[in-house]
Design a protein around this motif. Structure first.
Motif, short mmCIF file in Angstrom:
data_model
loop_
_atom_site.label_atom_id
_atom_site.label_comp_id
_atom_site.label_asym_id
_atom_site.label_seq_id
_atom_site.Cartn_x
_atom_site.Cartn_y
_atom_site.Cartn_z
N SER A 158 0.82 -1.21 0.00
CA SER A 158 0.00 0.00 0.00
C SER A 158 0.85 1.26 0.00
CB SER A 158 -0.96 0.00 1.20
OG SER A 158 -0.24 0.05 2.42
N ASN A 159 1.96 1.25 0.74
CA ASN A 159 2.82 2.44 0.77
C ASN A 159 3.54 2.63 -0.57
OD1 ASN A 159 2.22 3.21 3.40
ND2 ASN A 159 3.78 1.92 4.29
N TRP A 160 3.96 1.52 -1.17
CA TRP A 160 4.58 1.63 -2.50
C TRP A 160 3.59 2.18 -3.51
CZ3 TRP A 160 2.72 -1.24 -6.72
CH2 TRP A 160 3.39 -1.01 -7.92
N GLY B 269 3.00 5.89 -3.21
CA GLY B 269 4.07 6.65 -3.83
C GLY B 269 4.02 6.60 -5.34
N ALA B 270 3.66 5.42 -5.89
CA ALA B 270 3.64 5.24 -7.33
C ALA B 270 2.59 6.11 -8.00
CB ALA B 270 3.40 3.77 -7.67
N ILE B 271 1.49 6.36 -7.30
CA ILE B 271 0.42 7.16 -7.90
C ILE B 271 0.42 8.61 -7.38
CG2 ILE B 271 -1.00 5.12 -8.24
CD1 ILE B 271 -2.74 6.00 -5.89
N GLY B 272 1.43 8.95 -6.58
CA GLY B 272 1.55 10.33 -6.10
C GLY B 272 0.58 10.70 -5.01
N GLU B 273 0.17 9.72 -4.22
CA GLU B 273 -0.74 9.98 -3.10
C GLU B 273 0.10 10.21 -1.86
OE1 GLU B 273 -4.00 11.01 -1.56
OE2 GLU B 273 -4.40 9.88 -3.40
N ASP B 274 0.38 11.47 -1.53
CA ASP B 274 1.28 11.78 -0.42
C ASP B 274 0.71 11.37 0.93
OD1 ASP B 274 3.19 12.85 -2.10
OD2 ASP B 274 2.42 14.89 -1.94
N MET B 275 -0.56 11.60 1.13
CA MET B 275 -1.20 11.28 2.40
C MET B 275 -2.45 10.43 2.16
SD MET B 275 0.67 12.38 4.80
CE MET B 275 2.32 13.02 4.42
N PRO B 276 -2.28 9.13 1.96
CA PRO B 276 -3.42 8.25 1.67
C PRO B 276 -4.38 8.16 2.85
CG PRO B 276 -1.46 6.96 2.09
CD PRO B 276 -1.02 8.38 2.03
N ARG B 277 -5.58 7.71 2.57
CA ARG B 277 -6.61 7.64 3.61
C ARG B 277 -6.16 6.77 4.78
NH1 ARG B 277 -12.18 5.62 1.45
NH2 ARG B 277 -11.97 7.63 0.39
N ARG C 146 -2.73 4.62 6.42
CA ARG C 146 -1.28 4.48 6.33
C ARG C 146 -0.83 3.43 7.34
NH1 ARG C 146 2.67 5.97 2.86
NH2 ARG C 146 2.14 8.19 2.84
N ALA C 147 -0.01 2.52 6.90
CA ALA C 147 0.50 1.47 7.79
C ALA C 147 2.02 1.45 7.72
CB ALA C 147 -0.06 0.11 7.38
N PHE C 148 2.64 1.17 8.87
CA PHE C 148 4.08 1.02 8.93
C PHE C 148 4.41 -0.34 9.52
CE2 PHE C 148 3.34 5.60 9.21
CZ PHE C 148 4.20 6.07 8.22
N ALA C 149 5.52 -0.90 9.11
CA ALA C 149 5.88 -2.23 9.59
C ALA C 149 7.39 -2.34 9.71
CB ALA C 149 5.36 -3.31 8.64
N GLY D 68 11.47 10.62 1.85
CA GLY D 68 11.12 9.55 2.78
C GLY D 68 10.07 10.07 3.75
N LEU D 69 9.65 9.22 4.65
CA LEU D 69 8.63 9.59 5.62
C LEU D 69 9.18 9.55 7.03
CD1 LEU D 69 5.50 7.64 4.28
CD2 LEU D 69 5.96 10.09 4.08
N ALA D 70 8.67 10.44 7.85
CA ALA D 70 8.96 10.44 9.29
C ALA D 70 7.63 10.46 10.00
CB ALA D 70 9.78 11.67 9.67
N PHE D 71 7.53 9.70 11.08
CA PHE D 71 6.27 9.68 11.81
C PHE D 71 6.51 9.68 13.31
CE2 PHE D 71 7.37 5.28 10.96
CZ PHE D 71 7.05 4.60 12.13
N ARG D 72 5.49 10.16 14.03
CA ARG D 72 5.59 10.28 15.48
C ARG D 72 4.21 10.00 16.09
NH1 ARG D 72 8.09 15.75 17.69
NH2 ARG D 72 9.91 14.72 16.80
N GLN D 73 4.22 9.21 17.14
CA GLN D 73 2.96 8.86 17.78
C GLN D 73 2.45 9.99 18.66
OE1 GLN D 73 3.14 5.47 20.39
NE2 GLN D 73 0.95 5.09 20.25
N VAL D 74 1.14 10.20 18.62
CA VAL D 74 0.47 11.09 19.55
C VAL D 74 -0.72 10.31 20.12
CG1 VAL D 74 1.15 13.18 18.32
CG2 VAL D 74 -1.01 12.07 17.74
N ALA D 75 -1.34 10.84 21.14
CA ALA D 75 -2.48 10.15 21.74
C ALA D 75 -3.58 9.97 20.70
CB ALA D 75 -3.01 10.93 22.94
#
Length: 529
Positions: free
Chosen positions: A192-194, A197-205, A207-210, A369-376
């Protein structure tokens, strides 16, 4: 529910054939019937093992270039049937569905295909469909089915069988199911993340990280916090891909600080000369360029010797023996560099607690690339701060023009400020930091802290004036009031680089002119919270 389940029939379909033959032989020796598909079946037969094709079980050949082979009730019924349900077992008998007690699947190499820079079409073809479907089915039915998705678990399965009279325990099957679900989740995240990026969707509905556990840590930032280090599978040079030559295992804080150090020093092209960054608590306490690595290290160390004690040292060039000797003069937690000479490693060997990491290269500081940070209740996602400023981007806004040397120092200080916690103020002179103020609620406070640190170091070095006298200064964000510029002038600074954009820019510029400072605007901000 039965705790122990014997393995009578296994379905094996793998892309990664590592350890396959030995594992299949061990199963066959225990009387386990082997079912398989395509290339896996061919590999097993060539090794002399008896294998039944899944096509014989389903009554349908593999078709559509292998896209359709295991998506069949004869397979999924054998994985999903509840063995203690009369209704399920009657249906299986009625339709000639045999039970599958062990599923061994590793998925099409999608992540590896993407990493190689393959075409969109090739990436799509390497999205596995039947594999994840079978894995999820077997994992759901872990009360009766054992699932294996990682080569490294082959030995664990055989050990489980040896210890339990050729059966697997429920707790073992639970653990394997959790591993399997995490694998399919990571796989779907990669796809899904690839595609985003391939279709230029910067902020998809969604988002998952693994990641994959690389190291269990003793604790996190503090001893009461559990922690682990996970790798995301990318080959970007850094702490996650580094080789550790010696020293204790890295701690949570070591990893965080080492990453900060290496990302900073990677901003400086080694073709333009060595650079060294010394980091403490994710903030630089000294950064410098030099004609040699040891000169760069000495100059970085002389920015704040007190804070450098117990810090992290990063180099953008190979670690040599002279620099290694200099680093060992004080206690240092970690040293990271692209390479290290044999002699340098021998010198470090006498410091058993000092960790030495080599990466084989530098990360591209300008890469996306992407950077992410957890919030409540969620997490924040943003693009990596890969912004860079060239001389041609600068706008001189004061009457006095910066000199050539000041321009060099301004750009150097600006590069360092990108890696300093806001509010960030970086004083530099001759391509070395001479005072750093970080993480303050007030930009004026950061300005004063940087000056005070330079005064402390001047005293240590036996100098009669603060190191900030004659310096150039970078501010990661605009000055909201003229008082910040006035504080810089009081510290002896002669030139300033800042984004601009304040409602009071005119007042700030007027103050700089009144104080004889040169000031340039970048039009770019580098907040780092």
């Amino acid at each position: 529910m039965t705790d122990r389940i014997p393995l009578k029939r296994a379905l094996i379909s793998v892309s990664d054939k590592t350890g396959l033959i030995d594992f299949a032989r061990a199963l066959s020796a225990r009387g386990v019937e082997l079912l398989s598909t395509g290339g896996t079946a061919k590999t097993l037969r060539e090794a002399g093992l008896t294998v039944r094709d899944v096509a014989d079980v389903t009554g349908f050949p593999e078709m559509m270039d292998g896209r359709v082979k295991t998506l069949h009730p004869a397979v999924h019924g054998g994985l999903l049937a509840l063995r203690d349900s009369e209704e399920h077992m009657a249906a299986a008998t009625s339709h000639g569905i045999g039970m599958i007690d062990l599923l061994v699947v590793n998925l099409y190499p999608f992540e590896e295909t993407v990493a190689k820079g393959a075409s969109y079409e090739d990436c799509i073809e390497n999205i596995d469909i039947g594999g994840p479907a079978m894995i999820r089915a077997a994992s759901k039915n872990h009360a009766f089915v054992t699932v294996v998705v990682d080569v490294q678990d082959y030995a664990a399965v055989l050990a489980e069988l040896d210890a339990n009279d050729d059966t697997t325990r429920y707790a073992f099957r639970q653990r394997q199911a959790q591993i399997a679900y995490a694998r399919t989740a990571a796989y779907d995240a990669a796809v899904s993340n690839w595609m985003a990026g391939a279709i230029g969707e910067d902020m998809p509905r969604r988002r998952a990280f693994a990641g994959t556990l690389a190291q269990g840590l003793r604790y996190g930032e503090n001893p009461h916090q559990a922690a682990g280090f996970y790798k995301d599978g990318s080959d970007r040079p850094g702490v996650a891909t580094a080789r550790q030559w010696q020293g204790k295992e890295l701690s949570y804080n070591n990893i965080n600080d080492t990453d900060a150090a290496f990302e900073l020093v990677a901003e400086f092209d080694p073709a333009a000369g060595p650079a060294v960054a010394i980091i403490k608590h994710a903030n630089p306490c000294g950064v410098a360029r030099g004609a040699s690595a040891i000169e760069a290290y000495r100059r970085a160390y002389d920015c704040d010797r007190t804070s450098a004690f117990g810090g992290i040292v990063a180099l953008n060039t190979a670690l040599d023996a002279d620099t290694a000797r200099a680093i060992t003069e004080i206690f240092t937690e970690v040293v990271i560099a692209p390479e290290a000479s044999d002699e340098a490693r021998e010198i470090f060997a006498a410091k058993k607690n000092l960790r030495l990491l080599t990466t084989g290269g530098l990360p591209d500081a300008g890469a996306a690339g992407l950077a992410f940070r957890q919030v409540a209740g969620g997490f924040l996602v943003q693009g990596r701060d890969n912004g860079r400023i060239l001389r041609s981007d600068l706008k001189v806004v004061t009457q006095r023009q910066p000199s050539e040397a000041e321009l060099n120092d301004l750009l150097f200080a600006w590069t360092v400020a990108k890696h300093v916690k806001s509010n960030a103020i970086v004083y530099a002179r001759d391509l070395a930091t001479v005072g750093i103020g970080a993480g303050q609620m007030s930009r004026v406070d950061s300005t004063r802290i940087g000056k005070r640190k330079s005064e402390d170091m001047a005293e240590v070095l036996g100098l009669d004036q603060a190191l900030t006298i004659g310096s150039s200064v970078a501010s990661d964000a605009f000055f909201p009031f003229a008082d910040g510029v006035e504080a810089l002038a009081a510290a002896g600074a002669k030139a300033v680089i800042q984004p601009g954009g304040s409602m009071r820019d005119a007042e700030v510029i007027a103050a700089a002119d009144r104080l004889g400072l040169a000031m340039v605007f970048t039009g770019q901000r580098h907040f780092r919270h």
